[in-house]
Motif scaffolding. Structure first.
Motif, PDB file in Angstrom:
ATOM      1  N   ALA A 219       0.839  -1.196   0.000  1.00 24.29           N
ATOM      2  CA  ALA A 219       0.000   0.000   0.000  1.00 24.29           C
ATOM      3  C   ALA A 219       0.878   1.250   0.000  1.00 24.29           C
ATOM      4  O   ALA A 219       2.007   1.232   0.500  1.00 24.29           O
ATOM      5  CB  ALA A 219      -0.912   0.006   1.223  1.00 24.29           C
ATOM      6  N   ARG A 220       0.382   2.325  -0.581  1.00 32.53           N
ATOM      7  CA  ARG A 220       1.089   3.603  -0.546  1.00 32.53           C
ATOM      8  C   ARG A 220       0.870   4.241   0.824  1.00 32.53           C
ATOM      9  O   ARG A 220      -0.245   4.291   1.329  1.00 32.53           O
ATOM     10  CB  ARG A 220       0.553   4.524  -1.648  1.00 32.53           C
ATOM     11  CG  ARG A 220       0.894   4.037  -3.052  1.00 32.53           C
ATOM     12  CD  ARG A 220       0.086   4.802  -4.102  1.00 32.53           C
ATOM     13  NE  ARG A 220       0.318   6.227  -4.062  1.00 32.53           N
ATOM     14  CZ  ARG A 220       1.276   6.875  -4.746  1.00 32.53           C
ATOM     15  NH1 ARG A 220       2.082   6.192  -5.538  1.00 32.53           N
ATOM     16  NH2 ARG A 220       1.422   8.177  -4.667  1.00 32.53           N
ATOM     17  N   GLN A 221       1.936   4.714   1.432  1.00 27.73           N
ATOM     18  CA  GLN A 221       1.868   5.301   2.765  1.00 27.73           C
ATOM     19  C   GLN A 221       1.563   6.792   2.661  1.00 27.73           C
ATOM     20  O   GLN A 221       2.391   7.570   2.200  1.00 27.73           O
ATOM     21  CB  GLN A 221       3.176   5.066   3.508  1.00 27.73           C
ATOM     22  CG  GLN A 221       3.541   3.595   3.688  1.00 27.73           C
ATOM     23  CD  GLN A 221       2.466   2.829   4.414  1.00 27.73           C
ATOM     24  OE1 GLN A 221       1.995   3.248   5.481  1.00 27.73           O
ATOM     25  NE2 GLN A 221       2.048   1.703   3.853  1.00 27.73           N
ATOM     26  N   ALA A 233     -12.175   3.005  -5.692  1.00 27.31           N
ATOM     27  CA  ALA A 233     -11.123   3.555  -6.538  1.00 27.31           C
ATOM     28  C   ALA A 233     -10.088   2.490  -6.878  1.00 27.31           C
ATOM     29  O   ALA A 233      -9.590   2.421  -8.007  1.00 27.31           O
ATOM     30  CB  ALA A 233     -10.453   4.739  -5.841  1.00 27.31           C
ATOM     31  N   PHE A 234      -9.770   1.643  -5.896  1.00 24.48           N
ATOM     32  CA  PHE A 234      -8.843   0.541  -6.145  1.00 24.48           C
ATOM     33  C   PHE A 234      -9.399  -0.376  -7.229  1.00 24.48           C
ATOM     34  O   PHE A 234      -8.676  -0.778  -8.149  1.00 24.48           O
ATOM     35  CB  PHE A 234      -8.602  -0.255  -4.865  1.00 24.48           C
ATOM     36  CG  PHE A 234      -7.685  -1.438  -5.051  1.00 24.48           C
ATOM     37  CD1 PHE A 234      -6.308  -1.286  -4.907  1.00 24.48           C
ATOM     38  CD2 PHE A 234      -8.192  -2.689  -5.364  1.00 24.48           C
ATOM     39  CE1 PHE A 234      -5.462  -2.369  -5.091  1.00 24.48           C
ATOM     40  CE2 PHE A 234      -7.349  -3.770  -5.558  1.00 24.48           C
ATOM     41  CZ  PHE A 234      -5.976  -3.608  -5.413  1.00 24.48           C
ATOM     42  N   CYS A 235     -10.684  -0.683  -7.134  1.00 25.04           N
ATOM     43  CA  CYS A 235     -11.336  -1.536  -8.134  1.00 25.04           C
ATOM     44  C   CYS A 235     -11.274  -0.898  -9.514  1.00 25.04           C
ATOM     45  O   CYS A 235     -10.972  -1.568 -10.507  1.00 25.04           O
ATOM     46  CB  CYS A 235     -12.789  -1.793  -7.738  1.00 25.04           C
ATOM     47  SG  CYS A 235     -13.751  -2.688  -8.981  1.00 25.04           S
ATOM     48  N   ILE A 254      -1.811   0.552  -9.930  1.00 17.16           N
ATOM     49  CA  ILE A 254      -2.677   1.653 -10.385  1.00 17.16           C
ATOM     50  C   ILE A 254      -3.845   1.812  -9.419  1.00 17.16           C
ATOM     51  O   ILE A 254      -4.197   2.924  -9.007  1.00 17.16           O
ATOM     52  CB  ILE A 254      -3.189   1.388 -11.811  1.00 17.16           C
ATOM     53  CG1 ILE A 254      -2.029   1.333 -12.805  1.00 17.16           C
ATOM     54  CG2 ILE A 254      -4.200   2.466 -12.226  1.00 17.16           C
ATOM     55  CD1 ILE A 254      -2.435   0.938 -14.208  1.00 17.16           C
ATOM     56  N   GLY A 255      -4.444   0.676  -9.038  1.00 17.55           N
ATOM     57  CA  GLY A 255      -5.543   0.717  -8.081  1.00 17.55           C
ATOM     58  C   GLY A 255      -5.123   1.320  -6.756  1.00 17.55           C
ATOM     59  O   GLY A 255      -5.848   2.124  -6.161  1.00 17.55           O
ATOM     60  N   SER A 256      -3.928   0.954  -6.300  1.00 16.68           N
ATOM     61  CA  SER A 256      -3.416   1.493  -5.035  1.00 16.68           C
ATOM     62  C   SER A 256      -3.198   2.995  -5.127  1.00 16.68           C
ATOM     63  O   SER A 256      -3.456   3.739  -4.165  1.00 16.68           O
ATOM     64  CB  SER A 256      -2.103   0.783  -4.677  1.00 16.68           C
ATOM     65  OG  SER A 256      -1.571   1.291  -3.471  1.00 16.68           O
TER      66      SER A 256
END
Length: 280
Positions: A219-221, A233-235, A254-256
């Motif tokens: 995951a992006r922190q 948004a992830f979907c 991209i989803g992350s």
């Protein structure tokens, strides 16, 4: 493909008293999983079409207008009486959900839309994202049309109580996207699937395919403001990536990215990106 919901969120001004009167304020928000997903896809600069029903009221027109303003094709959104669902949520003074009530509309008019225009809609699409918790006839129709026109079909969950009744159709989806709790319920027993992506919140996300292949995406922190709409948004980002040739991990990244952009704001959809931002 799904029905529209409007969230009515109620927040107390002071300490919430469950069995007393509470002064506060109310917010009306256009939501539902697939509605968020289609707007997120449009915000990637991609063409998107929404198949749905809305109320034949000013509120229903407002929902359509917002999507049109995001360049979403709403030609296949039918306005009917009682065409939208409602989720009433009451939050306490800590921002935690204290109680909720959900009204789900009759979705069968969506089946009529697919009967009349389904071939044209699906044939002209690159892929389809559908909620798996609609009436069985609607899900079966979507599956049939995607198979007929050889289009990728991605599934997303919004109501677990209904989704678990669709287990027989899960293996017809190219990829299913859900959170950890949903995956444990959906895939208990002998459920089958082609590929599955499970979101793990701040821990990231993972995928597994029926051939045994698997992987993990960090995951992006970022600083969290509001997690509402992050999963949608992830979907959207993941489905778009898989549609246009990205690997599973590339699509999940991209989803992350989209999910983190939602979490970092108070919006329930991602901001607009330049069309070549993710090379899709």
């Amino acid at each position: 493909v799904v029905a529209i919901f409007v969230d009515i969120k109620v927040f107390p001004q002071y300490i919430y008293v469950p069995d007393g009167r509470n002064a506060g304020y109310i917010e009306y928000i256009h939501v539902c999983v697939a509605r968020n997903v289609v707007e997120d896809i449009a915000n990637l600069g991609l063409n998107s079409t929404f198949v749905s029903i809305v109320d034949n009221t000013a509120l229903g027109e407002d929902v359509k207008q917002r999507l049109q303003n995001r360049n979403v094709n709403t030609d296949y959104m039918k306005s009917i009486e009682n065409g939208m669902g409602t989720w009433l949520a009451v939050f306490d003074h800590n921002g935690e959900l204290a109680g909720s009530i959900s009204h789900r509309p009759n979705l069968m008019p969506i089946y009529s839309i697919l009967e009349e225009n389904g071939d044209a809609i699906i044939e002209n699409s690159d892929s389809v994202v559908a909620e798996i918790d609609m009436d069985e006839e609607i899900v079966e129709k979507v599956v049939y049309l995607c198979q007929k026109h050889n289009k990728k079909l991605f599934g997303v969950v919004s109501n677990m109580n209904i989704a678990i009744e669709r287990k027989d159709l899960l293996k017809q989806f190219d990829c299913l996207i859900c959170n950890q709790l949903e995956s444990s319920i959906l895939f208990s027993g002998d459920s089958q699937f082609n590929s599955l992506i499970v979101t793990l919140g701040e821990a990231g996300s993972l995928y597994v395919k029926n051939n045994g292949e698997s992987g993990f995406c960090q995951a992006r922190q970022i600083e969290v403001k509001d997690t509402t709409g992050a999963g949608d948004a992830f979907c959207a980002g993941t489905s778009a990536g898989l549609t246009y040739g990205k690997s599973m991990l590339e699509a999940m990244k991209i989803g992350s990215h989209l999910a983190s952009s939602v979490i970092a704001s108070c919006e329930n959809v991602c901001p607009c990106f330049l069309q070549d931002k993710f090379d899709i």
